[in-house]
Motif scaffolding. Structure first.
Motif, PDB file in Angstrom:
ATOM      1  N   HIS A   1       0.835  -1.209   0.000  1.00  0.00           N
ATOM      2  CA  HIS A   1       0.000   0.000   0.000  1.00  0.00           C
ATOM      3  C   HIS A   1       0.866   1.254   0.000  1.00  0.00           C
ATOM      4  CE1 HIS A   1      -4.170  -1.395   0.281  1.00  0.00           C
ATOM      5  NE2 HIS A   1      -3.723  -2.414   0.997  1.00  0.00           N
TER       6      HIS A   1
ATOM      7  N   VAL B   1       2.135   1.952  -3.529  1.00  0.00           N
ATOM      8  CA  VAL B   1       1.109   2.571  -4.368  1.00  0.00           C
ATOM      9  C   VAL B   1       0.937   4.040  -3.996  1.00  0.00           C
ATOM     10  CG1 VAL B   1      -1.339   2.559  -4.954  1.00  0.00           C
ATOM     11  CG2 VAL B   1      -0.082   0.404  -4.809  1.00  0.00           C
ATOM     12  N   ASP B   2       0.908   4.341  -2.703  1.00  0.00           N
ATOM     13  CA  ASP B   2       0.777   5.729  -2.258  1.00  0.00           C
ATOM     14  C   ASP B   2       1.961   6.574  -2.718  1.00  0.00           C
ATOM     15  OD1 ASP B   2      -1.584   5.074  -1.017  1.00  0.00           O
ATOM     16  OD2 ASP B   2      -0.707   4.875   0.989  1.00  0.00           O
TER      17      ASP B   2
ATOM     18  N   ALA C   1       3.743   3.999  -7.275  1.00  0.00           N
ATOM     19  CA  ALA C   1       4.012   2.806  -8.080  1.00  0.00           C
ATOM     20  C   ALA C   1       2.850   2.537  -9.039  1.00  0.00           C
ATOM     21  CB  ALA C   1       4.230   1.604  -7.184  1.00  0.00           C
ATOM     22  N   ASP C   2       3.202   2.262 -10.295  1.00  0.00           N
ATOM     23  CA  ASP C   2       2.205   1.902 -11.303  1.00  0.00           C
ATOM     24  C   ASP C   2       2.080   0.394 -11.461  1.00  0.00           C
ATOM     25  OD1 ASP C   2       1.623   4.660 -12.392  1.00  0.00           O
ATOM     26  OD2 ASP C   2       3.798   4.550 -12.684  1.00  0.00           O
TER      27      ASP C   2
ATOM     28  N   ILE D   1       3.741  -3.373  -9.347  1.00  0.00           N
ATOM     29  CA  ILE D   1       4.561  -3.910  -8.262  1.00  0.00           C
ATOM     30  C   ILE D   1       5.187  -5.216  -8.723  1.00  0.00           C
ATOM     31  CG2 ILE D   1       4.477  -5.027  -5.984  1.00  0.00           C
ATOM     32  CD1 ILE D   1       2.523  -2.902  -5.098  1.00  0.00           C
TER      33      ILE D   1
ATOM     34  N   LEU E   1      -5.189  -3.714  -4.556  1.00  0.00           N
ATOM     35  CA  LEU E   1      -4.554  -2.501  -5.055  1.00  0.00           C
ATOM     36  C   LEU E   1      -5.072  -2.067  -6.426  1.00  0.00           C
ATOM     37  CD1 LEU E   1      -0.866  -3.338  -4.069  1.00  0.00           C
ATOM     38  CD2 LEU E   1      -2.551  -2.033  -2.748  1.00  0.00           C
TER      39      LEU E   1
ATOM     40  N   ILE F   1      -3.731  -2.715  -9.328  1.00  0.00           N
ATOM     41  CA  ILE F   1      -2.658  -2.465 -10.295  1.00  0.00           C
ATOM     42  C   ILE F   1      -1.974  -3.796 -10.604  1.00  0.00           C
ATOM     43  CG2 ILE F   1      -2.278  -0.116  -9.444  1.00  0.00           C
ATOM     44  CD1 ILE F   1       0.318  -1.126  -8.157  1.00  0.00           C
TER      45      ILE F   1
END
Length: 217
Positions: A160, A163-164, A167-168, A170, A190, A192
């Motif tokens: 998390h 992403v915050d 990150a596009d 992982i 998420l 993504i």
């Protein structure tokens, strides 16, 4: 296709040993034989354990090569990958380099989710300035740590945070995350792309075999 999976950790737990092979069999239809290297119950988690694993992976690969059509080194650090490729005549795929290659097919920044203190060389070298890092899961210093409840929760929190931070996509930088099926969990939570290194290795193997078959004799 008969595929040999080399686990770069030592375990007598048959379920854990065969977990990556089971995923590959169910996803790609491979006939899988899984074996593990000796005397490394914590797997590969730093430079010293990586150096120790290399000759063990090479020895195991030589033992398995005559019985399989291809080999997968199921470790994100790809221990012994170049060395094994130099001594066997079948395709050899490393989970780390396969995961990095898969992540690069997506645009944007690649969040790396792995162990606390290090990013495996094949992943960091391939991603370069596309790589986005945060402090890794706080209590997970070796791959076996992902099997503990704290490792699971810490990994979720770290994902998390990635992403915050922007990150596009992982990439899982430890096959310990494969062992607990984390990629599917993260995709649902998420929204993504999440690259599992063992699945990436399987996909890369399919591509490698297809490319060989298309080469002129």
């Amino acid at each position: 296709m008969r595929v040999g999976v080399i686990r770069a950790l030592t375990t007598s737990d048959r379920r854990l040993l065969n977990s990556h092979g089971k995923l590959l069999q169910e996803s790609f239809g491979f006939d899988v034989m899984s074996r593990c290297i000796p005397d490394q119950p914590s797997g590969v988690y730093n430079a010293e354990s990586l150096r120790a694993a290399v000759p063990k992976v090479v020895e195991l690969a030589l033992e398995m090569a005559g019985d399989v059509d291809a080999l997968i080194i199921s470790c994100a650090a790809d221990p012994g990958l170049a060395e094994v490729r130099s001594v066997v005549r079948i395709p050899v795929i490393g989970a780390g380099s396969a995961a990095a290659a898969a992540a690069l097919t997506f645009g944007g920044r690649v969040g790396v989710l792995g162990l606390k203190d290090a990013v495996p060389g094949p992943i960091s070298e391939a991603l370069g300035d596309r790589m986005l890092l945060i402090d890794g899961p706080g209590n997970v210093e070796t791959p076996e740590g992902f099997l503990m409840p704290t490792g699971i929760f810490d990994s979720l929190a770290a994902a998390h945070m990635l992403v915050d931070a922007g990150a596009d996509v992982i990439v899982e930088a430890s096959t310990g995350l494969t062992s607990i099926g984390m990629a599917d969990v993260l995709r649902r939570r998420l929204g993504i792309p999440v690259i599992d290194p063992v699945m990436a290795a399987g996909s890369m193997l399919i591509s490698a075999v297809a490319a060989r078959e298309l080469q002129p004799v």
